[in-house]
Design an enzyme around this catalytic site. Structure first.
Site, PDB file in Angstrom:
ATOM      1  N   GLU A 181      37.027  61.611  46.252  1.00  0.00           N
ATOM      2  CA  GLU A 181      38.156  61.297  45.389  1.00  0.00           C
ATOM      3  C   GLU A 181      37.746  61.147  43.925  1.00  0.00           C
ATOM      4  OE1 GLU A 181      40.285  57.805  46.774  1.00  0.00           O
ATOM      5  OE2 GLU A 181      39.884  58.393  48.838  1.00  0.00           O
ATOM      6  N   CYS A 214      37.527  58.305  36.959  1.00  0.00           N
ATOM      7  CA  CYS A 214      36.746  57.475  37.864  1.00  0.00           C
ATOM      8  C   CYS A 214      36.203  58.416  38.930  1.00  0.00           C
ATOM      9  CB  CYS A 214      37.659  56.413  38.476  1.00  0.00           C
ATOM     10  SG  CYS A 214      36.848  55.421  39.724  1.00  0.00           S
ATOM     11  N   CYS A 247      30.042  55.460  51.954  1.00  0.00           N
ATOM     12  CA  CYS A 247      29.163  54.451  51.349  1.00  0.00           C
ATOM     13  C   CYS A 247      28.538  53.640  52.465  1.00  0.00           C
ATOM     14  CB  CYS A 247      29.990  53.546  50.438  1.00  0.00           C
ATOM     15  SG  CYS A 247      29.015  52.293  49.571  1.00  0.00           S
ATOM     16  N   CYS A 271      30.786  46.576  52.139  1.00  0.00           N
ATOM     17  CA  CYS A 271      31.599  45.472  51.598  1.00  0.00           C
ATOM     18  C   CYS A 271      32.889  45.317  52.418  1.00  0.00           C
ATOM     19  CB  CYS A 271      31.944  45.722  50.134  1.00  0.00           C
ATOM     20  SG  CYS A 271      30.478  45.837  49.075  1.00  0.00           S
ATOM     21  N   CYS A 294      36.400  46.796  51.122  1.00  0.00           N
ATOM     22  CA  CYS A 294      36.419  48.132  50.508  1.00  0.00           C
ATOM     23  C   CYS A 294      36.671  49.245  51.522  1.00  0.00           C
ATOM     24  CB  CYS A 294      35.090  48.371  49.790  1.00  0.00           C
ATOM     25  SG  CYS A 294      35.025  49.951  48.937  1.00  0.00           S
ATOM     26  N   GLU A 347      27.784  54.165  46.141  1.00  0.00           N
ATOM     27  CA  GLU A 347      27.033  53.212  45.324  1.00  0.00           C
ATOM     28  C   GLU A 347      26.091  54.006  44.408  1.00  0.00           C
ATOM     29  OE1 GLU A 347      26.736  50.023  44.379  1.00  0.00           O
ATOM     30  OE2 GLU A 347      24.930  50.677  43.328  1.00  0.00           O
ATOM     31  N   LEU A 407      30.425  41.409  41.477  1.00  0.00           N
ATOM     32  CA  LEU A 407      29.881  40.120  41.929  1.00  0.00           C
ATOM     33  C   LEU A 407      30.719  39.559  43.080  1.00  0.00           C
ATOM     34  CD1 LEU A 407      27.619  38.081  41.359  1.00  0.00           C
ATOM     35  CD2 LEU A 407      29.139  36.958  39.735  1.00  0.00           C
ATOM     36  N   ASN A 431      43.161  44.822  46.231  1.00  0.00           N
ATOM     37  CA  ASN A 431      44.019  45.835  46.836  1.00  0.00           C
ATOM     38  C   ASN A 431      43.902  45.680  48.333  1.00  0.00           C
ATOM     39  OD1 ASN A 431      45.387  47.751  45.044  1.00  0.00           O
ATOM     40  ND2 ASN A 431      43.335  48.016  44.194  1.00  0.00           N
ATOM     41  N   CYS A 442      39.952  53.610  45.090  1.00  0.00           N
ATOM     42  CA  CYS A 442      39.130  54.621  45.722  1.00  0.00           C
ATOM     43  C   CYS A 442      38.822  54.337  47.173  1.00  0.00           C
ATOM     44  CB  CYS A 442      37.863  54.847  44.922  1.00  0.00           C
ATOM     45  SG  CYS A 442      38.129  56.249  43.855  1.00  0.00           S
TER      46      CYS A 442
END
Ligand code: SAH
Length: 349
Positions: free
Chosen positions: A90, A103, A110, A114, A117, A158, A213, A288, A329
């Site tokens: 994307e 972006c 990934c 996380c 995400c 990442e 963070l 989100n 994303c």
């Protein structure tokens, strides 16, 4: 085949020297590639013989539009691109007063895991190449007809987990004979690979470092970001201090506000303590919501912001662009993957 768009000017010079061609050919071809041509035949100032020679040994990468969504609210455009191997990535084009920003993604998927995400749900499939990163800028510019002045590495993947590729991409996009986008117009966002932040500092680039963070204490951060088990908050903040000392560049800390997880007054105070003395800037992001995740957006964003500001910290709350088109994303690719899986299931049934 040589992935010629991943070559920098030095590689290109060696290539043409080995072919027995004059040195200026390197610059000529580099310029064509960075204008987004997809075949050597379009390079009209090269002889037919040379074009054929190049086509026999080199390939020119390209992206196909798999899906394109335009926000009715703010004109944000989200591209889902198809790569030649069938994978999708994307790119988002955002229009700000200070210029158009893309972006871009740096990996297919990934592996950072996380909890909030969407990009990490299926793990990492593979790294992108420098050319595939550059293509996101080139093809977004060509398709939208908009000049791009800023780049943020905040899409899927990442960046510091694909370090050498990202360094090469930065060199390419910064090249005077290419897009010539200045380092000060580029931001790189990381989940906090501290040893790679140390390495990045040594490159002395004038880009903006953004650190995701999301929690100021190890207990909370390790719960939502597995990377924290490898690099603690203390280790990460040390890398940030050193980065600032070496580069003199202000660091931006991303903090996605999650209901009941990282939004307490005590956590605001801890956060203020961490970033004091780094000339930092805290960017609060309303979470989100990701379908697969139980985490909910915080209802305390304004209070949290005020508490930080009262302690002298510079804070902004991120404006949400493209919220009508899954612009965060990972979400569009996720949907496309699910649709594919559903279609396969139906085929089998
Ligand atoms: N891997 C890099 C860059 C990609 S993510 C990084 O971790 O920084 C870009 C930003 O979006 C990061 O700050 C990330 O933590 C944040 N993000 C991811 N999912 C989100 C969500 N559901 N809501 C709000 N921010 C999110």
């Amino acid at each position: 085949m040589i992935d010629i768009k991943s070559y920098n000017m030095a590689d290109m010079s060696v290539l043409f020297k080995e072919m027995g061609e004059p040195a200026f050919r390197a610059k000529q071809v580099f310029r064509w590639l960075h204008r987004g041509v997809t075949s050597f035949d379009e390079m009209s100032d090269l002889s037919k013989a040379l074009r054929e020679k190049l086509a026999a040994t080199c390939s020119i990468s390209a992206l196909q539009v798999e899906r394109k969504q335009v926000s009715a609210l703010d004109g944000t455009i989200k591209y889902l691109w198809r790569l030649p191997d069938g994978n999708c990535i994307e790119t988002v084009l955002m229009r700000y007063k200070h210029g158009n920003t893309v972006c871009i993604s740096c990996q297919v998927g990934c592996r950072m895991g996380c909890a909030f995400c969407a990009s990490t749900l299926g793990g990492k499939i593979r790294d992108l190449s420098p050319a595939e990163m550059l293509d996101q800028v080139l093809f977004t510019q060509l398709d939208s007809g908009e000049l791009i002045s800023n780049i943020v590495l905040m899409g899927i993947g990442e960046p510091l987990d694909n370090f050498d590729t990202v360094m090469r991409f930065l060199e390419l996009v910064n090249a005077p004979d290419g897009l010539n986008i200045g380092m000060r117009h580029i931001s790189l966002s990381t989940c906090g690979l501290a040893d790679k932040i140390d390495l990045l500092a040594q490159q002395h680039l004038q880009l903006t470092l953004s650190v995701s963070l999301h929690a100021p204490d190890d207990e909370t951060r390790s719960k939502i970001m597995p990377v924290n088990r490898a690099y603690s908050v203390e280790r990460l903040i040390r890398a940030c201090h050193d980065y600032f000392k070496v580069t003199g560049r202000r660091i931006s800390f991303e903090y996605a506000m999650i209901d009941g997880v990282n939004d307490s007054d005590a956590q605001a105070d801890l956060l203020a303590g961490l970033v004091r003395g780094i000339a930092a800037h805290v960017n609060l992001i309303p979470l989100n919501h990701v379908e697969e995740s139980p985490l909910k957006p915080s209802r305390r964003v304004r209070q949290f912001q005020k508490r930080l500001e009262d302690q002298g910290i510079t804070v902004t709350v991120r404006r949400r662009l493209g919220s009508d088109i899954d612009a965060s994303c990972g979400q569009l690719r996720r949907k496309a993957l699910k649709n594919q899986q559903q279609a396969r299931k139906e085929e089998r049934a």
